[in-house]
Design a protein around this motif. Sequence first.
Motif, mmCIF file in Angstrom:
data_model
loop_
_atom_site.group_PDB
_atom_site.id
_atom_site.type_symbol
_atom_site.label_atom_id
_atom_site.label_comp_id
_atom_site.label_asym_id
_atom_site.label_seq_id
_atom_site.Cartn_x
_atom_site.Cartn_y
_atom_site.Cartn_z
ATOM 1 N N TRP A 36 -11.802 -20.741 -49.663
ATOM 2 C CA TRP A 36 -11.587 -19.843 -48.586
ATOM 3 C C TRP A 36 -12.814 -19.012 -48.823
ATOM 4 N N PHE A 37 -13.813 -18.245 -47.239
ATOM 5 C CA PHE A 37 -14.223 -16.655 -47.520
ATOM 6 C C PHE A 37 -13.498 -16.633 -45.952
ATOM 7 N N ARG A 38 -14.485 -14.512 -45.884
ATOM 8 C CA ARG A 38 -13.744 -14.204 -44.644
ATOM 9 C C ARG A 38 -14.822 -13.286 -43.976
ATOM 10 N N GLN A 39 -14.519 -13.104 -42.839
ATOM 11 C CA GLN A 39 -16.334 -11.618 -42.426
ATOM 12 C C GLN A 39 -15.026 -11.587 -41.337
ATOM 13 N N ALA A 40 -15.097 -9.943 -41.113
ATOM 14 C CA ALA A 40 -14.461 -9.324 -40.204
ATOM 15 C C ALA A 40 -15.837 -8.344 -39.412
ATOM 16 N N PRO A 41 -15.993 -8.597 -38.807
ATOM 17 C CA PRO A 41 -16.624 -7.756 -37.606
ATOM 18 C C PRO A 41 -17.610 -6.691 -37.665
ATOM 19 N N THR A 43 -19.682 -6.934 -41.136
ATOM 20 C CA THR A 43 -19.276 -6.873 -42.187
ATOM 21 C C THR A 43 -19.757 -8.487 -42.555
ATOM 22 N N GLU A 44 -20.059 -7.895 -44.690
ATOM 23 C CA GLU A 44 -20.493 -9.269 -44.487
ATOM 24 C C GLU A 44 -19.097 -10.440 -45.103
ATOM 25 N N ARG A 45 -19.745 -11.774 -44.949
ATOM 26 C CA ARG A 45 -18.876 -12.682 -45.194
ATOM 27 C C ARG A 45 -18.394 -12.357 -46.839
ATOM 28 N N VAL A 46 -17.167 -12.735 -47.026
ATOM 29 C CA VAL A 46 -16.895 -12.226 -48.355
ATOM 30 C C VAL A 46 -15.476 -13.347 -48.812
ATOM 31 N N PHE A 47 -15.441 -13.037 -50.431
ATOM 32 C CA PHE A 47 -14.851 -14.596 -51.308
ATOM 33 C C PHE A 47 -13.836 -13.918 -51.110
ATOM 34 N N VAL A 48 -12.455 -14.960 -50.423
ATOM 35 C CA VAL A 48 -10.808 -14.959 -50.457
ATOM 36 C C VAL A 48 -10.285 -15.751 -51.459
ATOM 37 N N THR A 91 -7.565 -8.901 -40.773
ATOM 38 C CA THR A 91 -8.032 -9.525 -40.050
ATOM 39 C C THR A 91 -9.670 -10.108 -39.906
ATOM 40 N N ALA A 92 -10.544 -10.969 -39.742
ATOM 41 C CA ALA A 92 -11.168 -11.630 -39.980
ATOM 42 C C ALA A 92 -11.669 -13.532 -39.198
ATOM 43 N N VAL A 93 -12.251 -13.742 -39.249
ATOM 44 C CA VAL A 93 -13.256 -15.607 -39.383
ATOM 45 C C VAL A 93 -12.986 -15.687 -40.426
ATOM 46 N N TYR A 94 -12.134 -16.271 -40.605
ATOM 47 C CA TYR A 94 -12.183 -17.441 -42.182
ATOM 48 C C TYR A 94 -12.810 -19.059 -42.498
#
Length: 118
Positions: A36-41, A43-48, A91-94
């Motif tokens: 799973w990764f996430r990306q907040a407005p 920002t870059e997509r980051v590892f979760v 809060t982000a798109v996962y």
Amino acid sequence: QVQLVESGGGLVQTGGSLRLSCAASGRTFGNYAMGWFRQAPGTERVFVSAITGNGLREYYAPSVKGRFTISRDNAKNTVYLQMNSLRLEDTAVYYCNAEYSVSGRDYWGQGTQVTVSS
């Protein structure tokens, strides 16, 4: 090739919980490490979090360790992310990610929005 479909996102208050699911197509789900990764407005997509194909090893970003739990059900071709004690900064798109163990090729889902409100 594998197709990934995430679900389970939504709006939750701080301190609440959500469980994300990612359903994968194909017959060799156990050959894929899932993450799973996430990306907040803005920002870059980051590892979760990630889990090995056999489910024996789990990995977490420091920011979610102790609050999130990744799991998988290879019989259902599904990986889950249980998110507890949610914070505003979660809060982000996962996005769900699948990495094929043989070639290293990876695949992405379309993402699911998680919004944590105060």
